[in-house]
Design a protein around this motif. Structure first.
Motif, mmCIF file in Angstrom:
data_model
loop_
_atom_site.group_PDB
_atom_site.id
_atom_site.type_symbol
_atom_site.label_atom_id
_atom_site.label_comp_id
_atom_site.label_asym_id
_atom_site.label_seq_id
_atom_site.Cartn_x
_atom_site.Cartn_y
_atom_site.Cartn_z
ATOM 1 N N ALA A 8 60.746 106.436 -31.919
ATOM 2 C CA ALA A 8 59.748 105.862 -32.799
ATOM 3 C C ALA A 8 59.963 106.368 -34.211
ATOM 4 N N GLU A 9 59.485 105.615 -35.177
ATOM 5 C CA GLU A 9 59.565 106.050 -36.555
ATOM 6 C C GLU A 9 58.444 105.400 -37.360
ATOM 7 N N TRP A 10 57.997 106.101 -38.397
ATOM 8 C CA TRP A 10 56.943 105.605 -39.275
ATOM 9 C C TRP A 10 57.570 104.760 -40.379
ATOM 10 N N VAL A 11 56.995 103.573 -40.578
ATOM 11 C CA VAL A 11 57.507 102.640 -41.573
ATOM 12 C C VAL A 11 56.351 102.219 -42.481
ATOM 13 N N THR A 12 56.571 102.229 -43.778
ATOM 14 C CA THR A 12 55.567 101.785 -44.745
ATOM 15 C C THR A 12 55.758 100.311 -45.048
ATOM 16 N N ALA A 13 54.662 99.555 -45.052
ATOM 17 C CA ALA A 13 54.739 98.121 -45.325
ATOM 18 C C ALA A 13 53.485 97.674 -46.065
ATOM 19 N N GLU A 14 53.609 96.566 -46.777
ATOM 20 C CA GLU A 14 52.493 96.005 -47.540
ATOM 21 C C GLU A 14 52.598 94.498 -47.540
ATOM 22 N N ASP A 15 51.451 93.824 -47.487
ATOM 23 C CA ASP A 15 51.443 92.367 -47.626
ATOM 24 C C ASP A 15 50.064 91.937 -48.089
ATOM 25 N N GLU A 16 49.926 90.649 -48.400
ATOM 26 C CA GLU A 16 48.662 90.137 -48.932
ATOM 27 C C GLU A 16 48.433 88.721 -48.438
ATOM 28 N N TYR A 17 47.165 88.277 -48.570
ATOM 29 C CA TYR A 17 46.819 86.931 -48.097
ATOM 30 C C TYR A 17 45.732 86.367 -49.009
ATOM 31 N N ASN A 18 45.958 85.149 -49.511
ATOM 32 C CA ASN A 18 44.983 84.496 -50.384
ATOM 33 C C ASN A 18 43.813 83.950 -49.579
ATOM 34 N N PHE A 19 42.633 83.949 -50.178
ATOM 35 C CA PHE A 19 41.489 83.352 -49.500
ATOM 36 C C PHE A 19 40.543 82.742 -50.525
ATOM 37 N N GLY A 20 39.819 81.733 -50.040
ATOM 38 C CA GLY A 20 38.835 81.035 -50.860
ATOM 39 C C GLY A 20 37.604 80.738 -50.045
#
Length: 271
Positions: free
Chosen positions: A21-33
């Protein structure tokens, strides 16, 4: 002839001690209205971030079968969830830490939820052996209610075959069911090309696809999946798993000793 309908769907599998196992950094986004709540957008952004982390470790990519199903279904929400589900097939999320969420201005009056986190990704030991592979085909991509299903298999080497069915629309905990071998078709060691049902098994049963009763008033088309697992040695599997249990069980098998191939298909609601 006895008719064997693929069942709709154990004891939780322990995470393999040999898996890493290993720790991984991630980021994402999602638009909303107005049509989507902030909490739903943040859930989608978190799912995307986790998918990125999984793919960074496993290298898993979306298959053509997923694209085919999504094109047939025309259901973006279901497709998004199924794509995330498939990204977990060769890895397991063991933990999440340092998760942050923020809402920031988007475009055209929309906002977006941005999620950043660290994911503990577990993967099996070893590397896939390209010489240990299996070609899998279905007799058709789309089935009507009650039509027979046949799976064609072409292994590159002798191997033991297990076939599992995954029903993403199932609300029950156990969404993965082993459909082969079964009580009518026990021999699952393939040394050359063959089919499921096998020639011997076809004398005892056939395998048919059924549209789920609970969705007949809600959907015209559903997506279902087969996971064909080839292993060098015979391995005992339970009849049903949650998807997380199934993934954990896979991670107990070194990657050079197994090959898993998935195939998607649609089932049309009867008129």
């Amino acid at each position: 002839m006895r008719r064997y309908v693929i069942p709709i769907g154990f004891v939780a599998a322990l995470f393999a001690q040999t898996a890493r196992a290993e720790w991984v950094t991630a980021e994402d986004e999602y638009n909303f209205g107005p049509e989507l709540s902030e909490s739903e957008a943040c859930q989608k952004a978190e799912r995307r971030a986790k998918e990125k982390a999984l793919k960074a470790v496993t290298g898993e990519k979306i298959s053509s079968e997923d694209s085919l199903v999504c094109s047939e279904m025309k259901d973006a929400a279901d497709c998004s969830l199924n794509r995330f589900t498939w990204s977990t097939i060769d890895g397991l999320i063991k933990g999440v830490r340092n998760k942050t969420m923020e809402t920031v201005p988007g475009v055209s009056g929309y906002n977006k939820c941005r999620v950043s986190l660290q994911v503990d990704v577990g993967v099996a030991e070893g590397n896939p052996d390209p010489g240990f592979d299996i070609q899998v085909g279905l007799n058709r991509p789309t089935f009507r209610d009650g039509e027979a299903l046949q799976i064609s298999l072409s292994p590159s080497q002798p191997m033991y075959i297990n076939v599992f069915q995954y029903l993403p629309y199932m609300k029950a905990e156990k969404q993965v069911t082993r459909i082969f071998p079964n009580p009518y078709d026990l021999e699952h060691f393939f040394q050359k090309k063959g089919t499921v049902p096998t020639d011997e098994g076809a004398q005892q049963y056939d395998m048919s696809v059924g549209f789920p009763e609970g969705l007949k008033n809600h959907k015209d088309l559903v997506d279902e999946y087969l996971m064909v697992l080839g292993t060098r040695k015979p391995i005992t599997f339970n009849g049903q798993y949650s998807l997380e249990e199934f993934n954990a069980r896979l991670l107990e098998i070194p990657r050079q000793d197994r090959r898993i191939v998935r195939r998607a298909y649609n089932v049309v609601r009867p008129k």
